[in-house]
Write an enzyme that holds these catalytic residues in place. Structure first.
Site, PDB file in Angstrom:
ATOM      1  N   GLY A   8       0.820  -1.209   0.000  1.00  0.00           N
ATOM      2  CA  GLY A   8       0.000   0.000   0.000  1.00  0.00           C
ATOM      3  C   GLY A   8       0.852   1.257   0.000  1.00  0.00           C
ATOM      4  N   ALA A   9       1.865   1.281  -0.883  1.00  0.00           N
ATOM      5  CA  ALA A   9       2.849   2.370  -0.864  1.00  0.00           C
ATOM      6  C   ALA A   9       2.511   3.530  -1.781  1.00  0.00           C
ATOM      7  CB  ALA A   9       4.228   1.812  -1.246  1.00  0.00           C
ATOM      8  N   GLY A  12      -1.216   7.963   1.021  1.00  0.00           N
ATOM      9  CA  GLY A  12      -1.368   8.009   2.464  1.00  0.00           C
ATOM     10  C   GLY A  12      -0.102   7.690   3.236  1.00  0.00           C
ATOM     11  N   GLY A  14       1.536   4.871   3.564  1.00  0.00           N
ATOM     12  CA  GLY A  14       2.508   4.068   2.836  1.00  0.00           C
ATOM     13  C   GLY A  14       3.417   4.903   1.963  1.00  0.00           C
ATOM     14  N   SER A 134      -5.007  -0.540  13.903  1.00  0.00           N
ATOM     15  CA  SER A 134      -5.856   0.624  14.148  1.00  0.00           C
ATOM     16  C   SER A 134      -6.354   0.588  15.578  1.00  0.00           C
ATOM     17  CB  SER A 134      -7.048   0.627  13.186  1.00  0.00           C
ATOM     18  OG  SER A 134      -7.971   1.649  13.514  1.00  0.00           O
ATOM     19  N   TYR A 157     -14.155  -3.673   9.521  1.00  0.00           N
ATOM     20  CA  TYR A 157     -12.813  -3.073   9.604  1.00  0.00           C
ATOM     21  C   TYR A 157     -12.214  -3.313  10.990  1.00  0.00           C
ATOM     22  CZ  TYR A 157      -9.245   0.615   9.785  1.00  0.00           C
ATOM     23  OH  TYR A 157      -8.071   1.309   9.941  1.00  0.00           O
TER      24      TYR A 157
END
Length: 266
Positions: A8-9, A12, A14, A134, A157
């Site tokens: 996820g780079a 955001g 990442g 999270s 989530y």
């Protein structure tokens, strides 16, 4: 110079982490789904790109295989990729394998990717695994692991993120003595990212705060050897449901995890 894989780079946290680490001269392996956005972050950081859709467990295995084809060691794995939620969302979506989407991407994909990359992490030991979780956490329903009942996006989530924290503690215990450390963290609360923007919640804390908290776990010498911990930003903390760290809970989670992964592969 460490070899570091960030999932996820492309946006955001990442992307911020990739850009920050590039300044220290690390060799970056950048994962993302979108070809163009991967190209942008690669241009900004000089990193290698790996395009893969983590909604597919087969694609997750292929990602690990491609990394292993190009590299014989991995110093740090940052499991950052994830799917967020909308506060009013009730649309239950499925992964490519027919599993609830957030369970698949936020939990099962990191579990599988980490397993597949353990030989490279062992070769590089001392090495680190950093799992981005999270503060939004909810207990796993072992009778309804795929969340078919009373579904909401926030609850899915939160279940996936607590599962990630619980599994991280189990993996750290299993890898004790190998030189591979495993930690999870809540970087910061509702950072100004695409994911938060899509959630319908106003940003509350800075991206810089989340970046600093995550970066510490990646390469701060003061945290060398620290393993099996959950951090709320920079502070060691307990998950909101402490039961998730008990041997009984972790054993049940491991059993359900194996069933889900086996069913998806069948």
């Amino acid at each position: 110079m460490a070899t570091i894989l960030i999932t996820g780079a492309t946006s955001g946290l990442g992307r911020a982490l990739a850009e920050d680490l590039a300044g220290a001269g690390h060799q970056l392996l950048l994962h993302g789904r979108d070809h163009d956005r991967l190209g942008e972050v690669a241009s900004a950081t000089g990193g290698e790109t790996y395009q893969a859709d983590l909604t597919s467990l087969a694609a997750t295995r292929d990602l690990a295989a491609e990394v292993a084809k190009r590299h014989d060691r991995l110093d740090v794995l940052v499991n950052n990729a994830g799917i967020g939620f909308h506060v009013t969302g009730t649309d239950r979506q499925l992964s490519k394998d027919g599993l609830e989407l957030r369970l698949a991407v936020n939990y099962l994909a990191p579990v599988l990717l980490t397993r597949e990359l353990l030989p490279l992490l062992r070769a590089a030991a001392p090495s680190r695994i950093v799992n981005v979780a999270s503060v939004g956490q909810a207990a796993f329903d072992f009778e309804d692991p795929d969340h078919e009942k009373d579904f909401t996006e926030p609850s899915a989530y939160s279940r996936s993120k607590l599962a990630l924290i619980s599994w991280s503690a189990s993996l750290a215990e299993k890898l004790d003595g190998t030189g591979i450390t495993v930690n999870s963290l809540h970087p910061a609360t509702f950072m100004p990212t695409r994911m938060v923007e899509a959630s319908g919640v106003d940003a509350q804390e800075s991206l810089e705060k989340g970046l600093h908290a995550t970066r510490r776990l990646v390469d701060d010498p003061a945290l060398a050897g620290v393993s099996g911990k959950y951090f709320h930003s920079e502070n060691e903390a307990q998950p909101s449901i402490p039961e998730a760290l008990t041997p009984e809970y972790r054993a049940r989670l491991a059993q359900v995890t194996e069933k889900l992964l086996t069913a998806a592969r069948a």
